[in-house]
Enzyme design. Structure first.
Site, PDB file in Angstrom:
ATOM      1  CE  LYS A  18     -30.681  -6.430 -36.799  1.00  0.00           C
ATOM      2  NZ  LYS A  18     -31.315  -5.197 -37.088  1.00  0.00           N
TER       3      LYS A  18
ATOM      4  CD  GLU B 126     -38.868  -6.835 -38.634  1.00  0.00           C
ATOM      5  OE1 GLU B 126     -39.815  -7.018 -37.962  1.00  0.00           O
ATOM      6  OE2 GLU B 126     -37.702  -6.310 -38.288  1.00  0.00           O
TER       7      GLU B 126
ATOM      8  CB  SER C 172     -23.586  -4.543 -36.193  1.00  0.00           C
ATOM      9  OG  SER C 172     -23.534  -5.248 -37.594  1.00  0.00           O
TER      10      SER C 172
HETATM   11  C1  LIG Z   1     -25.117  -8.033 -37.832  1.00  0.00           C
HETATM   12  C2  LIG Z   1     -26.042  -7.063 -38.392  1.00  0.00           C
HETATM   13  N1  LIG Z   1     -25.697  -5.885 -38.522  1.00  0.00           N
HETATM   14  C3  LIG Z   1     -26.585  -4.911 -39.014  1.00  0.00           C
HETATM   15  C4  LIG Z   1     -27.740  -5.136 -39.375  1.00  0.00           C
HETATM   16  C5  LIG Z   1     -28.786  -3.946 -40.065  1.00  0.00           C
HETATM   17  O1  LIG Z   1     -29.765  -3.744 -39.217  1.00  0.00           O
HETATM   18  P1  LIG Z   1     -29.669  -2.276 -38.459  1.00  0.00           P
HETATM   19  O2  LIG Z   1     -29.273  -1.331 -39.602  1.00  0.00           O
HETATM   20  O3  LIG Z   1     -30.765  -1.967 -37.999  1.00  0.00           O
HETATM   21  O4  LIG Z   1     -28.707  -2.259 -37.565  1.00  0.00           O
HETATM   22  C6  LIG Z   1     -28.391  -6.436 -39.237  1.00  0.00           C
HETATM   23  C7  LIG Z   1     -29.689  -6.875 -39.648  1.00  0.00           C
HETATM   24  O5  LIG Z   1     -30.178  -8.110 -39.831  1.00  0.00           O
HETATM   25  C8  LIG Z   1     -27.274  -7.391 -38.652  1.00  0.00           C
HETATM   26  O6  LIG Z   1     -27.607  -8.822 -38.592  1.00  0.00           O
END
Ligand SMILES: Cc1ncc(COP(=O)(O)O)c(C=O)c1O
Lengths: 395, 258
Positions: free
Chosen positions: A88, A110, A376
């Site tokens: 993020k 948000e 992620s």
């Molecule tokens: C670690 C992590 N991965 C994925 C996401 C999902 O978001 P996005 O689909 O925008 O990557 C989030 C959202 O809060 C997250 O904290």
């Protein structure tokens, strides 16, 4: 062809379906974002902060034991090692520079899992800007450590009390705040969702993920292109970033995993691709879960970051054009995948990322395939859920 | 001339009421409509409830949630309004969000609106550009007026453009805010009302958002052709024991003061 047209459409998806109150703000952003993003001064500061502040490039790690388990070559893109613990921050660093360039002093956001909220509060502390984060009450409870982090960083966390009190409801509140603060406030959106130009803006800022993967693969195995890239999709920002520089290379199979909750047939799900239909959510034409009257359905997932009834319009387009494939992953499958990565590689992933890892079990790989999975985020914020499900507090 | 055009060419100081369909009970829609006409209101906006009303504050959000729980939908609303004409002689405008309308089908919805005698639509999340590109011929075919919002931040050039594409009135949002009753009008708001009045637009403007009582109604009528009261009225419905009587009293107080 994977960029939106000047009105913000990827094929039939995207656009800016917003009330007149937001039009001056969106028009200003639309008029300025590309010029600012492409300027030398922005590029210099953005890349400086990515490297010296966020700690990028994030490693691309060859997961040997996972590779053995799945009889292929598995590479983990370690966004969990990014400062603040997820991808993020790539986006918030870019948007905060944009906000400063546009002279905005007050930042709103948000958040679902709290990772985007933390990443926003972090850059606001860094830049000395006021920060208000909207978060659904349900999420404030299940992601309590992130609420404390945001507060420690000096942000005000405001609970969203409508609906299921999750990410959708937090986004509604942030948009209402923006309507009420049209001149001094920048809305720092956390994913590739919302009205144009946000989906494109956030995708460009997360594209650093795939640009690094290319370079790292080249260094490690002599080719830039993997056979597969897997990422989880909530709104779809880490997936958009992981796919971005591979979109024009059809040999690379792009796989997004969405949260099926208790299963796509259960009614307790957040699988907007599997269960959704075309419609408008948060200013964008896309796939979303809705009932026969066009009312948006309350989603459910164990993962707060994926617990959203819509999806970014780029992904809706990639699905329809068969450029990417989207697989539903249940709560139970994600939990198994989280434990598997932890035990095989010593990496505790975020629940969201566990959905990407669970995708591995749903595909057939060749021993020669090169498979990249974007991790992620890290699992610290999810320890409460893990403690419950894996009975970690019992003797 | 349409019903809306007739009203606007014949009368000043218009008072309009917004209320949510199917609230506080599913079948209250017609009861409230009849009571408003009897009380001498000039036209009404009936809110079509939506799960995620972006431009609305807590009072209207809550009423919409309740209405949906009561079973309200576009189909139910159109059925409730099916026999309102000719008994209801004032203009009736529906206000809501785009997604339920698209799900219903834009053309089918406009056709049904025309059949029951709805005069106009306010769809805040349908921007002018999308309307012009995709839907204007349908609105024209069925004779439904699309009503645009203007806000204090709308640039002059865009106000002129919205005015040019209007065929009834402009909905002047009184301040940068979501719906909700407020006390008093600020100098900034009065400057904005003056600025719009001085533009001498082709179409009349009516002020809504934050108008709640006799004082705010009288004030905005100095600058615009009328006022719309929403949240303050919805709040009254929430607590009303005797719907008809309390509506009569409320409207009379707004028009004449206490
Ligand atoms: C670690 C992590 N991965 C994925 C996401 C999902 O978001 P996005 O689909 O925008 O990557 C989030 C959202 O809060 C997250 O904290």
């Amino acid at each position: 062809m994977f960029h939106p047209n000047e009105k913000g459409f990827y094929g039939a998806y995207g656009g800016a379906y917003i009330p007149e109150m937001l039009i001056p703000n969106i028009e200003e952003l639309r008029g300025k974002y590309l010029r600012i993003l492409e300027s030398d001064s922005f590029q210099k500061t953005y890349h400086h902060l990515l490297s010296d502040y966020a700690g990028r490039p994030s490693p691309l790690f060859k997961a040997e034991r996972m590779s053995q388990r799945y009889q292929t070559n598995i590479w983990l893109k370690r966004e969990d090692l990014n400062h603040t613990g997820s991808h993020k921050l790539n986006n918030t660093i870019g948007q905060i520079l944009l906000a400063k360039e546009m002279g905005r002093r007050r930042i709103i956001a948000e958040t679902g899992a709290g990772q985007h909220g933390v990443a926003t509060a972090t850059v606001c502390a860094l830049m000395g800007l006021e920060c208000v984060v909207y978060m659904g009450q349900t999420d404030m409870e299940r992601q309590a450590p992130n609420v404390a982090r945001m507060r420690m960083l000096g942000a005000e966390v405001r609970p969203a009390l409508s609906g299921n009190r999750t990410l959708k409801d937090a986004t509604n509140e942030a948009l209402r705040d923006w309507i009420a603060h049209p001149t001094d406030t920048f809305y720092l959106i956390g994913s590739v969702v919302g009205p144009h130009p946000y989906p494109d803006l956030v995708a460009r800022l997360q594209a650093v993920i795939s640009s690094e993967i290319k370079q790292q693969l080249k260094e490690k195995i002599g080719t830039e292109l993997p056979n597969y890239v897997l990422a989880c999709v909530g709104g779809g920002s880490n997936a958009a970033g992981s796919f971005y520089h591979f979109l024009e290379h059809p040999s690379v199979q792009l796989i997004g995993t969405e949260a099926a909750g208790m299963g796509v047939e259960s009614g307790e799900t957040a699988a907007s691709m599997a269960c959704g239909e075309k419609g408008i959510i948060h200013g964008s034409m896309t796939y979303l879960m809705q009932d026969g009257d066009g009312q948006i359905t309350e989603p459910y997932s164990i993962s707060a970051g994926l617990d959203y009834p819509g999806i970014g319009p780029l992904h809706a387009f990639l699905k329809d054009s068969h450029r990417a494939t989207y697989l539903p992953v249940t709560d139970a499958e994600a939990l198994d995948a989280a434990l598997e990565l932890t035990r095989l590689e010593g990496i505790i992933p975020a629940l969201e990322s566990a959905h990407a890892l669970a995708g591995l079990g749903k595909l057939r790989f060749k021993p020669t395939d090169q498979v990249v999975v974007t991790v992620s985020g890290r699992g610290d914020k999810d320890m409460k859920t893990y403690m419950e499900h894996f009975k970690l507090t019992e003797k | 001339m349409t019903r809306l055009q007739k009203l606007f060419s014949s009368k000043k100081d218009l008072l309009s009421i917004y209320y949510t369909a199917g609230y506080p009970q599913l079948n209250a829609t017609r009861v409230v409509l009849d009571a408003l006409q009897e009380s001498g209101v000039d036209f009404v906006e009936i809110g079509m409830p939506f799960s995620d009303p972006l431009a609305d504050g807590p009072v209207i959000q809550q009423s919409g949630t309740q209405a949906l729980q009561n079973g309200m939908s576009l189909e139910v609303l159109l059925q409730q309004l099916a026999d309102m004409r000719p008994g209801i002689t004032m203009p009736v405008v529906l206000m809501g969000y785009l997604n339920p309308v698209l799900k219903f089908g834009m053309e089918r919805f406009l056709e049904r609106c025309a059949q029951v005698g709805v005069d106009g639509l306010i769809l805040p999340d349908l921007p002018l550009e999308n309307y012009l590109e995709e839907y204007r011929p349908l609105f024209e075919r069925y004779g439904i007026s699309n009503i645009f919002l203007i806000t204090p931040q709308t640039p002059e050039e865009r106000v002129r453009k919205l005015d040019a594409h209007s065929n009834s009135f402009l909905y002047m949002v009184s301040s940068a805010a979501v719906t909700g009753a407020k006390k008093g009008l600020s100098d900034f708001q009065l400057d904005y009302f003056r600025r719009i009045k001085a533009m001498q637009l082709q179409h009349p403007a009516v002020v809504g958002f934050g108008i709640s009582d006799n004082e705010s109604y009288k004030t905005v009528c100095q600058y615009a052709q009328g006022a719309i009261i929403g949240s303050a009225f919805v709040k009254l419905l929430e607590q009303a024991k005797d719907l008809k009587g309390e509506i009569q009293r409320f409207i009379s107080e707004v028009k004449n003061g206490k």
